[in-house]
Scaffold this motif. Structure first.
Motif, mmCIF file in Angstrom:
data_model
loop_
_atom_site.group_PDB
_atom_site.id
_atom_site.type_symbol
_atom_site.label_atom_id
_atom_site.label_comp_id
_atom_site.label_asym_id
_atom_site.label_seq_id
_atom_site.Cartn_x
_atom_site.Cartn_y
_atom_site.Cartn_z
ATOM 1 N N ASP A 74 0.869 -1.175 0.000
ATOM 2 C CA ASP A 74 0.000 0.000 0.000
ATOM 3 C C ASP A 74 0.905 1.225 0.000
ATOM 4 O O ASP A 74 1.726 1.362 0.909
ATOM 5 N N GLY A 75 0.786 2.080 -1.016
ATOM 6 C CA GLY A 75 1.721 3.196 -1.117
ATOM 7 C C GLY A 75 3.118 2.636 -1.304
ATOM 8 O O GLY A 75 3.364 1.827 -2.184
ATOM 9 N N ALA A 76 4.040 3.030 -0.428
ATOM 10 C CA ALA A 76 5.414 2.533 -0.496
ATOM 11 C C ALA A 76 5.703 1.530 0.611
ATOM 12 O O ALA A 76 6.856 1.258 0.922
ATOM 13 N N GLU A 119 0.845 -6.994 -9.354
ATOM 14 C CA GLU A 119 1.132 -8.185 -8.554
ATOM 15 C C GLU A 119 2.650 -8.373 -8.500
ATOM 16 O O GLU A 119 3.328 -8.276 -9.520
ATOM 17 N N TYR A 120 3.156 -8.675 -7.317
ATOM 18 C CA TYR A 120 4.592 -8.853 -7.134
ATOM 19 C C TYR A 120 4.881 -10.278 -6.663
ATOM 20 O O TYR A 120 4.529 -10.642 -5.549
ATOM 21 N N PRO A 121 5.552 -11.090 -7.483
ATOM 22 C CA PRO A 121 5.907 -12.447 -7.082
ATOM 23 C C PRO A 121 7.136 -12.484 -6.164
ATOM 24 O O PRO A 121 7.490 -13.532 -5.640
ATOM 25 N N ALA A 122 7.763 -11.341 -5.953
ATOM 26 C CA ALA A 122 8.906 -11.194 -5.050
ATOM 27 C C ALA A 122 8.908 -9.745 -4.573
ATOM 28 O O ALA A 122 8.302 -8.873 -5.218
ATOM 29 N N PRO A 123 9.572 -9.448 -3.464
ATOM 30 C CA PRO A 123 9.619 -8.057 -2.994
ATOM 31 C C PRO A 123 10.190 -7.135 -4.062
ATOM 32 O O PRO A 123 11.215 -7.446 -4.665
ATOM 33 N N PRO A 124 9.526 -6.008 -4.330
ATOM 34 C CA PRO A 124 10.015 -5.083 -5.355
ATOM 35 C C PRO A 124 11.277 -4.355 -4.899
ATOM 36 O O PRO A 124 11.553 -4.221 -3.707
ATOM 37 N N CYS A 125 12.016 -3.850 -5.865
ATOM 38 C CA CYS A 125 13.284 -3.181 -5.584
ATOM 39 C C CYS A 125 13.102 -1.924 -4.747
ATOM 40 O O CYS A 125 14.023 -1.497 -4.063
ATOM 41 N N TRP A 126 11.935 -1.329 -4.737
ATOM 42 C CA TRP A 126 11.705 -0.084 -4.008
ATOM 43 C C TRP A 126 11.256 -0.309 -2.562
ATOM 44 O O TRP A 126 11.188 0.641 -1.780
ATOM 45 N N LEU A 150 7.247 4.844 -7.685
ATOM 46 C CA LEU A 150 7.838 3.796 -6.852
ATOM 47 C C LEU A 150 8.980 3.095 -7.586
ATOM 48 O O LEU A 150 10.064 2.910 -7.046
ATOM 49 N N THR A 151 8.718 2.714 -8.826
ATOM 50 C CA THR A 151 9.686 1.925 -9.573
ATOM 51 C C THR A 151 10.896 2.743 -10.007
ATOM 52 O O THR A 151 12.033 2.317 -9.830
ATOM 53 N N CYS A 152 10.649 3.922 -10.563
ATOM 54 C CA CYS A 152 11.763 4.712 -11.101
ATOM 55 C C CYS A 152 12.522 5.487 -10.028
ATOM 56 O O CYS A 152 13.749 5.468 -10.010
ATOM 57 N N ASP A 153 11.812 6.190 -9.149
ATOM 58 C CA ASP A 153 12.505 7.011 -8.157
ATOM 59 C C ASP A 153 12.961 6.202 -6.945
ATOM 60 O O ASP A 153 14.115 6.257 -6.555
ATOM 61 N N LEU A 154 12.054 5.454 -6.337
ATOM 62 C CA LEU A 154 12.438 4.688 -5.151
ATOM 63 C C LEU A 154 13.207 3.430 -5.511
ATOM 64 O O LEU A 154 14.099 3.019 -4.784
#
Length: 189
Positions: A74-76, A119-126, A150-154
């Motif tokens: 949720d959010g970040a 959907e994220y099958p693993a923890p995202p990079c951010w 989230l993806t580009c900046d964080l």
């Protein structure tokens, strides 16, 4: 991750706000890798499954009955809340939450982002579990702006790479990112 975000289907349980008193974000205790919950998470099989996009039933082999766990992005942040006593008394860490984390990092479950529908099958990079992102002003962002931010900046993913991943043009992603940065009050990169 799936290439196209899907519409979230999360409907909170009728008693979720009263039962949980608000869902906290997950932060790992200092000694989590040496903890009994972490050991149980790795040794016991979970016989539960998803309830909806935000909640799962966790039924570990050594448990007498299943536990309902909120486990969603949720959010970040990663929201994590369990209805067991250990969760309340161990600062948000119990074998049920640990089991979901263990399954997620091994690619055995998919975790949904409630705002973007991704959907994220693993923890995202951010994703950061140190609790410093809870106050980020992401409520005013559209799902596409939030996803790009989230993806580009964080997450430190390039605009072109994210554009290829989402089948968007780099210009579209750049615009989404610019609007998101303006809304969260930062210049970004």
């Amino acid at each position: 991750m799936s290439s196209q975000p899907r519409t979230p289907t999360w409907d909170p349980s009728d008693d979720l706000p009263d039962r949980l008193g608000g869902t906290p974000t997950l932060s790992m205790p200092d000694d989590w890798t040496l903890s009994t919950p972490w050991q149980r998470a790795q040794e016991e099989t979970d016989g539960g499954g998803p309830i909806n996009d935000a909640e799962r039933m966790v039924y570990l082999e050594g448990s007498d009955y299943p536990h309902r766990v909120t486990f969603a992005l949720d959010g970040a942040d990663l929201l994590a809340e369990c209805d067991c006593k250990a969760h309340r008394y161990n600062d948000g860490w119990c074998s049920h939450v640990a089991s979901l984390w263990w399954q997620w990092v091994r690619g055995e479950i998919v975790v949904h982002h409630l705002d973007t529908g991704r959907e994220y099958p693993a923890p995202p990079c951010w994703l950061s579990l140190d609790g410093d992102r809870t106050d980020l002003p992401t409520d005013d962002l559209t799902s596409a702006e939030l996803d790009a931010w989230l993806t580009c900046d964080l997450g430190d993913v390039s605009v072109r790479e994210f554009a290829r991943f989402t089948d968007r043009s780099p210009g579209t992603v750049g615009n989404l990112l610019r609007w998101a940065r303006e809304k969260v009050g930062g210049e970004g990169r």
